[in-house]
Write a protein that holds these residues in place. Structure first.
Motif, PDB file in Angstrom:
ATOM      1  N   GLN A 101      -3.697  -4.114 -10.287  1.00 30.30           N
ATOM      2  CA  GLN A 101      -3.854  -5.565 -10.145  1.00 30.30           C
ATOM      3  C   GLN A 101      -3.591  -6.287 -11.457  1.00 30.30           C
ATOM      4  N   ALA A 189       7.451   1.201  -4.213  1.00 35.40           N
ATOM      5  CA  ALA A 189       6.791  -0.008  -3.721  1.00 35.40           C
ATOM      6  C   ALA A 189       5.749  -0.506  -4.715  1.00 35.40           C
ATOM      7  N   LEU A 190       5.042   0.424  -5.340  1.00 42.03           N
ATOM      8  CA  LEU A 190       4.022   0.043  -6.321  1.00 42.03           C
ATOM      9  C   LEU A 190       4.653  -0.659  -7.516  1.00 42.03           C
ATOM     10  N   ALA A 193       5.841  -4.168  -6.601  1.00 47.63           N
ATOM     11  CA  ALA A 193       4.724  -5.116  -6.488  1.00 47.63           C
ATOM     12  C   ALA A 193       4.247  -5.562  -7.861  1.00 47.63           C
ATOM     13  N   GLU A 198       2.791  -9.269  -7.500  1.00 49.80           N
ATOM     14  CA  GLU A 198       2.010  -9.229  -6.264  1.00 49.80           C
ATOM     15  C   GLU A 198       0.749  -8.403  -6.509  1.00 49.80           C
ATOM     16  N   ASP A 200      -2.456  -8.364  -5.300  1.00 50.04           N
ATOM     17  CA  ASP A 200      -3.201  -7.777  -4.182  1.00 50.04           C
ATOM     18  C   ASP A 200      -2.433  -6.628  -3.554  1.00 50.04           C
ATOM     19  N   GLU A 201      -1.106  -6.806  -3.436  1.00 49.30           N
ATOM     20  CA  GLU A 201      -0.259  -5.753  -2.864  1.00 49.30           C
ATOM     21  C   GLU A 201      -0.283  -4.509  -3.748  1.00 49.30           C
ATOM     22  N   ALA A 202      -0.172  -4.705  -5.047  1.00 51.27           N
ATOM     23  CA  ALA A 202      -0.176  -3.579  -5.975  1.00 51.27           C
ATOM     24  C   ALA A 202      -1.499  -2.831  -5.916  1.00 51.27           C
ATOM     25  N   GLY A 204      -3.612  -2.732  -3.404  1.00 51.73           N
ATOM     26  CA  GLY A 204      -3.723  -2.063  -2.115  1.00 51.73           C
ATOM     27  C   GLY A 204      -2.913  -0.774  -2.055  1.00 51.73           C
ATOM     28  N   ILE A 205      -1.694  -0.814  -2.584  1.00 52.91           N
ATOM     29  CA  ILE A 205      -0.852   0.384  -2.604  1.00 52.91           C
ATOM     30  C   ILE A 205      -1.505   1.480  -3.440  1.00 52.91           C
ATOM     31  N   THR A 208      -4.602   3.066  -1.626  1.00 55.44           N
ATOM     32  CA  THR A 208      -4.177   4.005  -0.587  1.00 55.44           C
ATOM     33  C   THR A 208      -3.611   5.278  -1.206  1.00 55.44           C
TER      34      THR A 208
END
Length: 221
Positions: A101, A189-190, A193, A198, A200-202, A204-205, A208
Motif C-alpha cells: 500500500q 499485477a502487483l 498496481a 492503486e 488498495d489493489e496492491a 489486496g494482491i 492474497t
C-alpha cells in the motif's frame, strides 16, 4: 539473478555488507544446508575477505536468525523451523499488504525505475519456463523491491527478516509445490498496481499472495 536489496543496489558496499549479502543468499536458499558448520577460514578464502568483515557479517546473520554460534563449537546455519510457519505468516499477512500500500501511494518512490525494470523482465516469454531456483529468486527480489519502495526503513528491515525465514521454509518444500510458476506470475499485477498508484489493489494482491503462500506449503506438509 542477484537479489541485492533494492535500497542498496546503487550504493557502495562495505566488505562486511558484501559478506553478509553473499552468505545471506546462500543461507536462505539452503545452498548452505541447515545445521551445516560455517568455517571462517574457508569462507574467508571463498569470499576473498579478511576475518574482521566476515565476523561482522556473521554477527548480523545471527541477529537475523540465520546462523547460531556456540561457545567452543563454532557457527552453524540454523535449522529450518517449519512449525514457525503460522507465526511468520501472521506477521507477513499484516505487514506485507501495508508495504504494498505504501509503495503504491509513493508510486514506487526512489526505486520506481527498478520496479519498472522488474515488471518488464517478468513480461519476457522466457520467464514462462523458470526453474525452481529462478522462480524463488524472482519472488524474493520483487518482495524486497516492494519493501524498499514503501519508504519505511523499519518496516523494510522487519519484512526482510521474516521474508528470509519464510523463503527457507519454502525452499524445503518447493519441489512439491506444482503451482510455483503461478505463484510468481501474480507479481506482474502487483507491480502494475504499485506503479499506477492503486494502493488498495496492491494491498489486496499482496494479502492474497501471502495467504496462498501458506496454503500451498500446508498442502504438501
Amino acid at each position: 539473478m542477484s537479489i541485492t536489496p533494492a535500497s542498496v543496489q546503487d550504493e557502495p558496499l562495505s566488505l562486511a555488507d558484501r559478506a553478509f549479502l553473499q552468505l545471506q543468499d546462500r543461507l536462505i536458499f539452503l545452498d548452505i544446508p541447515p545445521g551445516a558448520p560455517l568455517n571462517e577460514g574457508r569462507l574467508s578464502q571463498e569470499l576473498q575477505l579478511g576475518r574482521t568483515p566476515l565476523r561482522e557479517a556473521l554477527k548480523r546473520l545471527e541477529s537475523e536468525h540465520l546462523v547460531v554460534t556456540y561457545s567452543r563449537r563454532g557457527t552453524f546455519a540454523t535449522t529450518v523451523d517449519i512449525t514457525a510457519l503460522s507465526e511468520i505468516s501472521q506477521v507477513r499477512e499484516v505487514l506485507e499488504p501495508l508495504a504494498a500500500q505504501l509503495a503504491a501511494e509513493r508510486r514506487g518512490g526512489g526505486v520506481r525505475s527498478q520496479l519498472e525494470e522488474l515488471r518488464d523482465r517478468l513480461a519476457n516469454p522466457e520467464n514462462e519456463r523458470l526453474d525452481r531456483d529462478e522462480a524463488l529468486r524472482w519472488d524474493v527480489r520483487i518482495h524486497r523491491a516492494i519493501y524498499a519502495a514503501a519508504g519505511n526503513s523499519h518496516l523494510q528491515a522487519t519484512l526482510e527478516r521474516y521474508s528470509n525465514l519464510a523463503t527457507r521454509i519454502w525452499c524445503v518444500v518447493a519441489d512439491r509445490i506444482p503451482e510455483l510458476q503461478e505463484h510468481i506470475t501474480v507479481h506482474s499485477a502487483l507491480l502494475t498496481a504499485v506503479l499506477e498508484g492503486e494502493a488498495d489493489e496492491a494491498a489486496g494482491i499482496m494479502r492474497t499472495h501471502v495467504r496462498d503462500f501458506e496454503t500451498q506449503i500446508r498442502q504438501v506438509l
